[in-house]
Design a protein around this motif. Structure first.
Motif, mmCIF file in Angstrom:
data_model
loop_
_atom_site.group_PDB
_atom_site.id
_atom_site.type_symbol
_atom_site.label_atom_id
_atom_site.label_comp_id
_atom_site.label_asym_id
_atom_site.label_seq_id
_atom_site.Cartn_x
_atom_site.Cartn_y
_atom_site.Cartn_z
ATOM 1 N N ALA A 1 0.829 -1.205 0.000
ATOM 2 C CA ALA A 1 0.000 0.000 0.000
ATOM 3 C C ALA A 1 0.864 1.255 0.000
ATOM 4 O O ALA A 1 0.546 2.248 -0.670
ATOM 5 C CB ALA A 1 -0.927 -0.007 1.208
ATOM 6 N N THR A 2 1.965 1.235 0.734
ATOM 7 C CA THR A 2 2.850 2.398 0.803
ATOM 8 C C THR A 2 3.434 2.738 -0.560
ATOM 9 O O THR A 2 3.607 3.911 -0.906
ATOM 10 C CB THR A 2 3.988 2.139 1.806
ATOM 11 N N MET A 3 3.711 1.719 -1.362
ATOM 12 C CA MET A 3 4.256 1.963 -2.695
ATOM 13 C C MET A 3 3.295 2.764 -3.566
ATOM 14 O O MET A 3 3.712 3.439 -4.513
ATOM 15 C CB MET A 3 4.588 0.625 -3.371
ATOM 16 N N CYS A 4 2.007 2.703 -3.253
ATOM 17 C CA CYS A 4 1.003 3.430 -4.040
ATOM 18 C C CYS A 4 1.173 4.943 -3.934
ATOM 19 O O CYS A 4 0.680 5.678 -4.800
ATOM 20 C CB CYS A 4 -0.410 3.037 -3.594
ATOM 21 N N PHE A 5 1.840 5.425 -2.892
ATOM 22 C CA PHE A 5 2.081 6.862 -2.782
ATOM 23 C C PHE A 5 2.981 7.372 -3.911
ATOM 24 O O PHE A 5 2.946 8.547 -4.267
ATOM 25 C CB PHE A 5 2.714 7.191 -1.429
ATOM 26 N N TRP A 6 3.796 6.491 -4.468
ATOM 27 C CA TRP A 6 4.692 6.870 -5.559
ATOM 28 C C TRP A 6 4.261 6.274 -6.902
ATOM 29 O O TRP A 6 4.502 6.888 -7.943
ATOM 30 C CB TRP A 6 6.119 6.431 -5.245
ATOM 31 N N THR A 7 3.636 5.099 -6.878
ATOM 32 C CA THR A 7 3.281 4.424 -8.135
ATOM 33 C C THR A 7 1.807 4.555 -8.489
ATOM 34 O O THR A 7 1.419 4.178 -9.589
ATOM 35 C CB THR A 7 3.630 2.933 -8.058
ATOM 36 N N VAL A 8 0.987 5.052 -7.563
ATOM 37 C CA VAL A 8 -0.481 5.189 -7.694
ATOM 38 C C VAL A 8 -1.152 3.816 -7.728
ATOM 39 O O VAL A 8 -1.946 3.470 -6.854
ATOM 40 C CB VAL A 8 -0.897 6.019 -8.931
ATOM 41 N N LEU B 1 6.547 1.780 10.105
ATOM 42 C CA LEU B 1 7.431 2.932 9.952
ATOM 43 C C LEU B 1 7.477 3.391 8.495
ATOM 44 O O LEU B 1 7.405 4.592 8.201
ATOM 45 C CB LEU B 1 8.837 2.579 10.441
ATOM 46 N N VAL B 2 7.579 2.434 7.571
ATOM 47 C CA VAL B 2 7.587 2.754 6.141
ATOM 48 C C VAL B 2 6.261 3.406 5.745
ATOM 49 O O VAL B 2 6.229 4.354 4.951
ATOM 50 C CB VAL B 2 7.849 1.495 5.300
ATOM 51 N N TRP B 3 5.157 2.909 6.310
ATOM 52 C CA TRP B 3 3.838 3.498 6.035
ATOM 53 C C TRP B 3 3.805 4.965 6.479
ATOM 54 O O TRP B 3 3.316 5.824 5.750
ATOM 55 C CB TRP B 3 2.764 2.696 6.744
ATOM 56 N N GLN B 4 4.326 5.242 7.661
ATOM 57 C CA GLN B 4 4.346 6.606 8.163
ATOM 58 C C GLN B 4 5.182 7.524 7.260
ATOM 59 O O GLN B 4 4.814 8.680 7.018
ATOM 60 C CB GLN B 4 4.905 6.635 9.586
ATOM 61 N N ILE B 5 6.292 7.014 6.765
ATOM 62 C CA ILE B 5 7.129 7.790 5.846
ATOM 63 C C ILE B 5 6.358 8.088 4.563
ATOM 64 O O ILE B 5 6.391 9.205 4.030
ATOM 65 C CB ILE B 5 8.434 7.027 5.539
ATOM 66 N N GLY B 6 5.639 7.075 4.054
ATOM 67 C CA GLY B 6 4.849 7.269 2.847
ATOM 68 C C GLY B 6 3.767 8.318 3.026
ATOM 69 O O GLY B 6 3.538 9.142 2.126
ATOM 70 N N VAL B 7 3.097 8.302 4.176
ATOM 71 C CA VAL B 7 2.039 9.285 4.443
ATOM 72 C C VAL B 7 2.625 10.693 4.473
ATOM 73 O O VAL B 7 2.032 11.644 3.934
ATOM 74 C CB VAL B 7 1.321 8.958 5.777
ATOM 75 N N ARG B 8 3.793 10.856 5.076
ATOM 76 C CA ARG B 8 4.419 12.178 5.159
ATOM 77 C C ARG B 8 4.840 12.708 3.787
ATOM 78 O O ARG B 8 4.903 13.915 3.583
ATOM 79 C CB ARG B 8 5.625 12.130 6.099
ATOM 80 N N HIS B 9 5.139 11.802 2.862
ATOM 81 C CA HIS B 9 5.572 12.221 1.530
ATOM 82 C C HIS B 9 4.423 12.276 0.532
ATOM 83 O O HIS B 9 4.659 12.573 -0.647
ATOM 84 C CB HIS B 9 6.657 11.266 1.000
ATOM 85 N N TYR B 10 3.210 12.032 0.978
ATOM 86 C CA TYR B 10 2.052 12.086 0.073
ATOM 87 C C TYR B 10 1.784 13.544 -0.325
ATOM 88 O O TYR B 10 1.744 14.433 0.535
ATOM 89 C CB TYR B 10 0.833 11.465 0.771
ATOM 90 N N ARG B 11 1.577 13.769 -1.631
ATOM 91 C CA ARG B 11 1.390 15.127 -2.121
ATOM 92 C C ARG B 11 0.012 15.335 -2.743
ATOM 93 O O ARG B 11 -0.154 16.150 -3.636
ATOM 94 C CB ARG B 11 2.465 15.450 -3.179
ATOM 95 N N SER B 12 -0.973 14.592 -2.323
ATOM 96 C CA SER B 12 -2.347 14.720 -2.791
ATOM 97 C C SER B 12 -2.467 14.336 -4.273
ATOM 98 O O SER B 12 -1.495 13.988 -4.917
ATOM 99 C CB SER B 12 -2.879 16.131 -2.558
ATOM 100 N N THR B 13 -3.692 14.382 -4.786
ATOM 101 C CA THR B 13 -3.931 13.948 -6.152
ATOM 102 C C THR B 13 -3.672 15.040 -7.157
ATOM 103 O O THR B 13 -3.524 14.798 -8.340
ATOM 104 C CB THR B 13 -5.400 13.493 -6.314
ATOM 105 N N GLY B 14 -3.689 16.299 -6.715
ATOM 106 C CA GLY B 14 -3.465 17.410 -7.622
ATOM 107 C C GLY B 14 -4.689 17.797 -8.413
ATOM 108 O O GLY B 14 -4.636 18.641 -9.305
ATOM 109 N N SER B 15 -5.846 17.185 -8.117
ATOM 110 C CA SER B 15 -7.072 17.471 -8.842
ATOM 111 C C SER B 15 -7.907 18.498 -8.098
ATOM 112 O O SER B 15 -7.619 18.814 -6.951
ATOM 113 C CB SER B 15 -7.865 16.190 -9.053
#
Length: 260
Positions: free
Chosen positions: A163-170, A246-260
């Protein structure tokens, strides 16, 4: 946890609105692993044993890993389908709520039909235990319970990483299935039947060996030593979820929204 139980109750009521569909799906889930177990049975009918492991010993291994997998599929399904929240932009809504994103995603989806798969695994577990000459102690009973619990934590941790990978790969990456479905298929047999590098990888990196192989040897009386050490082996495997969180928390912090 009070919020989590509310999610649980709401989604259970919603799935029970279509009861015939619910029960048909549950029955279907009961028979899916049955075909896999039938193949296991026919394998031992032909060869008798695999590297010193008998049918009922492997059946116990099969039951433990499938019980853990069905429980994680039921209660951690939110992470498995997390990519849909990213694609639709619904994760933004979770971020503005005054609750942990972990609890909200965990409670966003439950698959109660997986209890059909769980029931089949319980039947295999009882059948295997009734045919094995195990000298039961309190520690062995606790170890068996910890084996299942450890498996749930490990599968949940893998879902979280995917799931965390989805923050970068969608989109979710299909490679994650190597460690969920593939890990389940591999761990339904004792790990020492594979090559050494495979055994080491699935013991020290993805610790499925702490779910079935190492504690299973202790329950079956194939090793000697400190009882407490063997009982704690599944507990060590459960710690796998901590770096995943911990990886999940890092992913949440780097989430930049959908941009829509």
């Amino acid at each position: 946890m009070r919020l989590y139980y509310k999610y649980l109750l709401i989604l259970f009521k919603s799935q029970m609105q279509y009861r015939i569909s619910f029960w048909l799906l549950t029955i279907g889930q009961f028979f899916i692993p049955l075909t896999i177990f039938a193949g296991l049975y026919l394998l031992f009918e032909r060869f008798g044993q695999i590297k010193g492991w008998g049918f009922f010993e492997v059946a116990l291994c099969f039951a433990v890993i499938h019980m853990a997998f069905s429980l994680s599929e039921c209660f951690a399904r939110g992470f498995d389908v997390f990519s849909s929240l990213i694609i639709k932009g619904e994760f933004d809504r979770l971020l503005v709520r005054p609750r942990s994103t972990f609890i909200q995603v965990l409670g966003s989806k439950f698959e109660f039909t997986r209890f059909g798969r769980l029931l089949q695994s319980v039947i295999v577990l009882i059948w295997a235990l009734s045919n094995l000459p195990i000298e039961w102690t309190v520690i062995k009973a606790i170890t068996l319970a910890l084996m299942i619990t450890s498996g749930v934590f490990i599968f949940t941790g893998i879902y979280m990483l995917a799931a965390t990978m989805c923050f970068w790969t969608v989109q979710s990456l299909e490679v994650a299935n190597i460690f969920t479905d593939g890990g389940r298929e591999m761990a339904q047999y004792p790990l020492n039947i594979y090559q050494k590098w495979v055994t080491r990888f699935f013991t020290y990196v993805i610790p499925f060996g702490t779910v079935n192989y190492l504690p299973l040897k202790y329950i079956l009386g194939k090793v000697t030593g400190n009882d407490l050490t063997h009982m704690l082996t599944p507990v060590l495997g459960s710690l796998f979820i901590l770096p995943c969180f911990l990886v999940w928390q890092i992913g949440v912090r780097h989430y930049r929204s959908t941009g829509s």
